[in-house]
Each structure stands twice: as structure tokens, then as C-alpha cells.
Scaffold this motif. Sequence first.
Motif, PDB file in Angstrom:
ATOM      1  N   GLN A  82       6.709   9.444  -0.464  1.00 55.70           N
ATOM      2  CA  GLN A  82       5.844   8.285  -0.644  1.00 55.70           C
ATOM      3  C   GLN A  82       6.440   7.038   0.026  1.00 55.70           C
ATOM      4  O   GLN A  82       7.597   6.686  -0.222  1.00 55.70           O
ATOM      5  CB  GLN A  82       5.629   8.026  -2.126  1.00 55.70           C
ATOM      6  N   LYS A  90       0.869  -1.185   0.000  1.00 53.36           N
ATOM      7  CA  LYS A  90       0.000   0.000   0.000  1.00 53.36           C
ATOM      8  C   LYS A  90       0.896   1.222   0.000  1.00 53.36           C
ATOM      9  O   LYS A  90       2.012   1.157   0.519  1.00 53.36           O
ATOM     10  CB  LYS A  90      -0.862   0.027   1.266  1.00 53.36           C
ATOM     11  N   THR A  91       0.381   2.313  -0.532  1.00 55.57           N
ATOM     12  CA  THR A  91       1.220   3.514  -0.505  1.00 55.57           C
ATOM     13  C   THR A  91       0.610   4.557   0.432  1.00 55.57           C
ATOM     14  O   THR A  91      -0.601   4.718   0.507  1.00 55.57           O
ATOM     15  CB  THR A  91       1.377   4.145  -1.906  1.00 55.57           C
ATOM     16  N   LYS A 116      -3.466   9.364   1.314  1.00 60.39           N
ATOM     17  CA  LYS A 116      -2.761  10.652   1.187  1.00 60.39           C
ATOM     18  C   LYS A 116      -2.964  11.390   2.497  1.00 60.39           C
ATOM     19  O   LYS A 116      -4.097  11.642   2.900  1.00 60.39           O
ATOM     20  CB  LYS A 116      -3.321  11.470   0.027  1.00 60.39           C
ATOM     21  N   THR A 132       1.165   8.576   0.915  1.00 61.87           N
ATOM     22  CA  THR A 132       1.850   9.783   0.432  1.00 61.87           C
ATOM     23  C   THR A 132       1.752  10.859   1.505  1.00 61.87           C
ATOM     24  O   THR A 132       0.649  11.213   1.937  1.00 61.87           O
ATOM     25  CB  THR A 132       1.210  10.285  -0.873  1.00 61.87           C
ATOM     26  N   PRO A 182      -5.225   1.264   1.307  1.00 67.96           N
ATOM     27  CA  PRO A 182      -4.453   1.450   0.079  1.00 67.96           C
ATOM     28  C   PRO A 182      -4.482   2.910  -0.372  1.00 67.96           C
ATOM     29  O   PRO A 182      -5.510   3.578  -0.224  1.00 67.96           O
ATOM     30  CB  PRO A 182      -5.174   0.555  -0.952  1.00 67.96           C
ATOM     31  N   ASP A 183      -3.376   3.379  -0.881  1.00 70.43           N
ATOM     32  CA  ASP A 183      -3.270   4.736  -1.448  1.00 70.43           C
ATOM     33  C   ASP A 183      -3.778   5.835  -0.512  1.00 70.43           C
ATOM     34  O   ASP A 183      -4.716   6.563  -0.839  1.00 70.43           O
ATOM     35  CB  ASP A 183      -4.022   4.817  -2.789  1.00 70.43           C
TER      36      ASP A 183
END
Length: 360
Positions: free
Chosen positions: A42, A33-34, A116, A36, A113-114
Motif C-alpha cells: 500500500q 490517497k492510497t 486498487k 494498493t 483516491p483508494d
Amino acid sequence: MNLYLPLIIFGILIIITALLVILELLLGGSKPKTITINGDNQLVVYGDETVLTTLSQNKVFLPSACGGKATCGTCKFRLIDDVPSVKPTEEPFLNQQEIESGVRLSCQQKVKPDMKIVLPPGLLSAKDFETIVEHVEDLTYDIKLVRFKLINPSTIDFKPGQFMQIKVPGIEVVRAYSLASNPSEKEFVEMIIRYVPKGQATTFVHKAVEKGDKITLIGPFGDFYLQEDSNKPIICIAGGSGKAPIRSILYRLKELGMNREVKYFFGARAVRDLYFTEEFIELEKEFPNFKYIPALSEPLKEDNWKGPTGLITEVLDLMVDDLSNHEAYLCGSPGMIDACIKVLNKHNIKEKNVYYDKFS
Ligand SMILES: Cc1cc2nc3c(=O)[nH]c(=O)nc-3n(C[C@H](O)[C@H](O)[C@H](O)COP(=O)(O)OP(=O)(O)OC[C@H]3O[C@@H](n4cnc5c(N)ncnc54)[C@H](O)[C@@H]3O)c2cc1C
Ligand code: FES
């Protein structure tokens, strides 16, 4: 029938294992998973831990005075997009504006996941420091001074008033302690730690820590620190171990020439709860601008106490006039701070000029 029983059990176990693997894949636990951070930094992370734990595993440290128990509210971060609704455990720590702008507690939100997220840039400089205990000293019957020599990294930059976290070895407990030393002394930090009966971190510090022990500290953290660009007269108020950050602030003011008027109120019960008295009396002699006012709420007969007596709020109320042009720095228990702020307000202090750290 008995012949087939082991085979049936084996088959059931295989099916359960397969279901668990599928479930984990569906939930995304083993998928990368990222996260940011602030638009550019990241991280690729794995697992389903909380944001607080995952970030710290990746060397991004958020303050967490309670170690993730949702009792301190210090681990805030802001989510952009897919902001989940507020959990009941988060509610007490978030105001309406924070809720609407996506602020949540990182110990209460799991990584998705993802993600920000936004963190105050100052937080990104917090690190974990390997240290060796260089000095341990009893300041009173229940307060110890501990000096940690920094090994890796070997120096630190912090603002007077900020805190670090002790990682208690062996048990995954992390607790916040204000830095009591001079910020110009970059090779060590000192903490003043009061024993809390049955407290996990303080029992460790008071009963186990010895010179030579290796301990990890994390930080520095906090937006309670001396406002160096101001020239307003200062009121400092502390109780118990709340002396720690004020001592650091006074070191810095001394270096700056103590050109601001400073009145320092310290509340204790009896003479046996006073410490660093000589240090502050010396400072008074050196700088007429500085006044140290210890007040005892329950002095003992044998204390032969001639100084101010009463709750620190009462003494403060008697000894200050109009505070509309003052700055105040308060440290100690939440109850003491709330009560003192009421007195400061009565003397017209401006809310924006009041800085405090509640040792909750
Ligand atoms: C920003 C910040 C800075 C701090 N700086 C300092 C500092 O410089 N020096 C210092 O001594 N402490 C400081 N504290 C408090 C410290 O972080 C711990 O909360 C405290 O030492 C207790 O930790 P513990 O693990 O021993 O107790 P825990 O295991 O967390 O608590 C055990 C029990 O004691 C109760 N308890 C916890 N704290 C107290 C308390 N203070 N008085 C009475 N009961 C309590 C808990 O509710 C619990 O029931 C600070 C806290 C914050 C948020
Ligand atoms: S770490 Fe204390 S509330 Fe999250």
C-alpha cells in the motif's frame, strides 16, 4: 475612485486565491490517497499526477518507452473497481479482453483516491540505477555501443532480451534500450543505440555522452527474453540496433553450451551497416550449431559483397524450411517485424513460439 482601485484589485486576488484553494481541496489534490498494489503493497500518495508518474515518484517503475506520450503502449496496469472508460489515446493499445478486465495505460490515468491496482510481479523488481558511463564506441557511422558501470545498486539481474530505460538528464525524457551485454556480467550493462535525426535521447547519446558521465537507468523490463526451458531450434532476426537483445541472448546460449540449433538473420543495407561481424564469425567457428546470416538489401559496388542479397524477408523465405517446431526471436522496426512474421507463418511457425520487441 483611483484611491480604491488597488484595494479592489487586492480583494479580487484574495477571492481568486481562496477559490483555487477550495477547488484543489474539492478535487482532492492535497489529500493523501492510497494505491494498493497486488492486494498488499500500500502506497500513500499526494497530488493529481498520472499513475505512471506517481508510481515512479514512489520507486515503483512501470515500463514507459515513449515517456508518457501514449505512443508505445508499454505502461499497462490493471484497475480493480471504479474502472474508467477507455480514453481514445488508450484504444490502439488495448484489446477487448484487456479493456473488459480493467487494463489501462498508466500514463493516461490520473491517481484517484483508494485505487486498487494489479501489476505483473516481475515489474516490482525494476529499480533506478545510478551508473557511470565506462565506455563509448562507434560501431557504425550511426550506431554506438555504450557501457554503463552500475554504481547504486552495483549489480543487476536481468533476462537476456530485456530492456532498460535511459533517463536523459536535464529534460524529462525517458527512452527504452535493449540490453546487449551478457546477463552473467552483473556489474555493467551495454546498450547499442542508433542515432535518430532530431531524436531527443539519441541526440543526447550520440552528441553529448562521454566516459565518466553519470546517468540513471531504470529497469529491467520486458517479456521478450530467451525461453530457457525450451530445447526448440531457434531463428533470430534483427535489423539495425535490433542486434542488441539478440547479442545478449547469444551470450546466454553460449554459456548453456549452444546445444540448440540457432540461425541468426541480420538485415542491413550495405557493408557500412554491419557490426560485430567478427564476434559472430568466431561464435560460428566455436559452435557448428550456430549460423550467422547477414543479408544486404542495397550493397554498394565497392562492398564487393558475396553474401545473401535482398530484403531480410526474401533471404529468410529462401533459407528456411518447415518451422513448425522452431522458436523465433525478432527485434527491430515494427515494419520489419510484421513482414518477417508473415514469412515465418508461411513456414508454419506456431504463433506462441514467436517472441519480438518492436523498437517503436
Ligand atoms: C522495448 C524497446 C527497446 C528498444 N531498444 C532499442 C535499442 O536497443 N537500440 C535503439 O537504438 N533503439 C531502441 N529502441 C527505440 C528507442 O526507445 C527510441 O525510440 C529511439 O532511440 C528514438 O528515441 P529519440 O528520443 O532519439 O527519438 P524521439 O525524440 O522519440 O523521436 C524523434 C522523431 O524520430 C521518430 N523516430 C523515433 N524512433 C525512430 C526510429 N527508430 N527510426 C526512425 N524514426 C524514429 C519519431 O517518430 C519522432 O518523429 C527501443 C524501443 C523499445 C520500445
Ligand atoms: S508510456 Fe508509452 S503509452 Fe504510456
